[in-house]
Design an enzyme around this catalytic site. Structure first.
Site, PDB file in Angstrom:
ATOM      1  N   CYS A 114      -5.361  -3.129   1.744  1.00 52.96           N
ATOM      2  CA  CYS A 114      -3.918  -3.144   1.471  1.00 52.96           C
ATOM      3  C   CYS A 114      -3.370  -4.549   1.231  1.00 52.96           C
ATOM      4  O   CYS A 114      -2.245  -4.696   0.740  1.00 52.96           O
ATOM      5  CB  CYS A 114      -3.161  -2.480   2.597  1.00 52.96           C
ATOM      6  SG  CYS A 114      -3.734  -0.807   2.878  1.00 52.96           S
ATOM      7  N   HIS A 249       4.248  -4.602   1.478  1.00 50.48           N
ATOM      8  CA  HIS A 249       3.291  -3.495   1.376  1.00 50.48           C
ATOM      9  C   HIS A 249       3.940  -2.262   2.006  1.00 50.48           C
ATOM     10  O   HIS A 249       4.590  -2.348   3.041  1.00 50.48           O
ATOM     11  CB  HIS A 249       2.008  -3.861   2.116  1.00 50.48           C
ATOM     12  CG  HIS A 249       1.067  -2.715   2.278  1.00 50.48           C
ATOM     13  ND1 HIS A 249       0.709  -1.907   1.222  1.00 50.48           N
ATOM     14  CD2 HIS A 249       0.417  -2.222   3.372  1.00 50.48           C
ATOM     15  CE1 HIS A 249      -0.135  -0.980   1.659  1.00 50.48           C
ATOM     16  NE2 HIS A 249      -0.316  -1.141   2.957  1.00 50.48           N
ATOM     17  N   ASN A 279       1.372   5.316   1.215  1.00 52.72           N
ATOM     18  CA  ASN A 279       0.659   4.037   1.239  1.00 52.72           C
ATOM     19  C   ASN A 279      -0.391   4.063   0.124  1.00 52.72           C
ATOM     20  O   ASN A 279      -1.369   4.792   0.209  1.00 52.72           O
ATOM     21  CB  ASN A 279       0.000   3.853   2.616  1.00 52.72           C
ATOM     22  CG  ASN A 279      -0.770   2.550   2.723  1.00 52.72           C
ATOM     23  OD1 ASN A 279      -1.000   1.859   1.726  1.00 52.72           O
ATOM     24  ND2 ASN A 279      -1.186   2.220   3.927  1.00 52.72           N
TER      25      ASN A 279
END
Ligand code: ACO
Length: 322
Positions: A114, A249, A279
């Site tokens: 990520c 993020h 996500n």
């Protein structure tokens, strides 16, 4: 001094939308639990034959259109991904071919889960400033749905697929002021896909899925993001109030709110897409950036803080004048 600046952004989401209501029919979960704990309402899932390179290509073309560049202008392609189409070649090489970039310029993937996009941006910025090119394509693209155990409610409700891209160009004025990249491999088992090529294909069939100790990841994410935010402000000698936008993020709305609080920033100045995208790992920051650029919220000259945290652990930030 040579700098790099963002000249265009792009993104792409697969058509298929998976809602929390549908997930209720798949695992023991509820729309209310998912919304309250994560902020996620829906996510996009790649079609059966749709790959990471497909998503990356669409996002890249959008960014190139906005930047007004063509294949012959691109000097370097960097793709941040954890879900490449195949073991090799890299998604970046697949993409270079698809886009018709035939100038033998380098192309490679970066794997920092990520935090992958800030890693890729940092590398691109360094290479550009060192003189290895004028125009760089930086992409975050993922089909995380392919490494989810759809029977594990701890993880399958959290992730989605997508791609985001930026075109970086050499510039006399600073666009990217600094990037700050970190990793701490001691925590690798809190968030991982424990099997892979070198550990053997037999096991890979059973364990090639995201496994996560969520609440421990949550605490580390909040703490490390807080540290990297301080580091970024100090390194650039700026105040919290100098920032126009936080582009974080998109893992969990509660983590995003904690970072905004740390920056004394109103949520009106935070780009939030987690409700619609889930996500999307390396794709989440460039997709959020593209959404806010295209809807007119982020304007040229504004100061943005990008930050991400992911498996490894890896984390990082970038201070950008758009
Ligand atoms: N539906 C219903 N209940 C669930 C679900 C679900 N989908 N998932 C877990 N639960 C249950 C758990 O089993 C647990 O039940 P128990 O108390 O009976 O054991 C309970 O909910 C609470 O679990 P917690 O882990 O304490 O819940 P928490 O408030 O921490 O929220 C979450 C879980 C959303 C995963 C949170 O910890 C989180 O977001 N962590 C960070 C994850 C993250 O950011 N990952 C990505 C960063 S890296 C990257 O992006 C790859």
């Amino acid at each position: 001094m040579k700098y790099s600046r963002i000249a265009g952004t792009g993104s792409y989401l697969p058509q298929r939308v998976l809602t929390n209501a549908e997930l209720e029919t798949m695992v023991d979960t509820s729309d209310q639990w998912i919304r309250e704990r994560t902020g996620i309402e829906r996510r996009h899932i790649a079609g059966e034959s749709e790959t990471t390179a497909d998503l990356a290509e669409a996002a890249a073309r959008n960014a190139m259109d906005m930047a007004g560049v063509t294949a012959k202008d691109i000097d370097l392609v960097i793709v941040a991904t954890t879900t490449a189409d195949c073991v090799f070649p890299s998604v970046a090489c697949l993409l270079q071919n698809r886009l018709g970039i035939t100038n033998s310029s380098p192309a490679f993937d970066v794997q920092a889960v990520c935090a992958g996009f800030v890693y890729a941006l940092g590398i691109a910025n360094s290479m550009l400033r060192a003189g290895s090119g004028q125009t760089v394509l930086v992409i975050g693209a993922e089909t995380f749905s392919r490494i989810l155990n759809w029977e594990d409610r701890n993880t399958c409700v959290l992730f989605g697929d997508g791609a985001g891209a930026v075109v970086l160009k050499a510039s006399d004025e600073p666009g990217i002021h600094s990037t700050h990249l970190h990793a701490d491999g001691r925590y690798s088992e809190l968030l991982h896909v424990p099997e892979g090529v070198s550990r053997g294909y037999a096991e890979m069939q059973q364990q090639a899925y995201v496994q996560m100790r969520g609440s421990e990841v949550f605490k580390m994410a909040v703490s490390k993001l807080s540290e990297v935010v301080d580091e970024t402000l100090q390194a650039n000698n700026i105040e919290k109030s100098d920032l126009d936008w936080l582009v974080p993020h998109q893992a969990n709305l509660r983590i995003i709110k904690a970072t905004a609080r740390k920056l004394s920033m109103s949520m009106d100045n935070v780009v939030v897409t987690v409700q619609d995208h889930g996500n999307t790992s390396a794709a989440s920051i460039p997709m959020a950036l593209d959404v806010a650029v295209r809807d007119g919220r982020i304007k040229p000259g504004e100061k943005l803080l990008l930050e991400g945290f992911g498996g490894g652990f890896t984390w990082g930030s970038a201070l950008v004048t758009f």
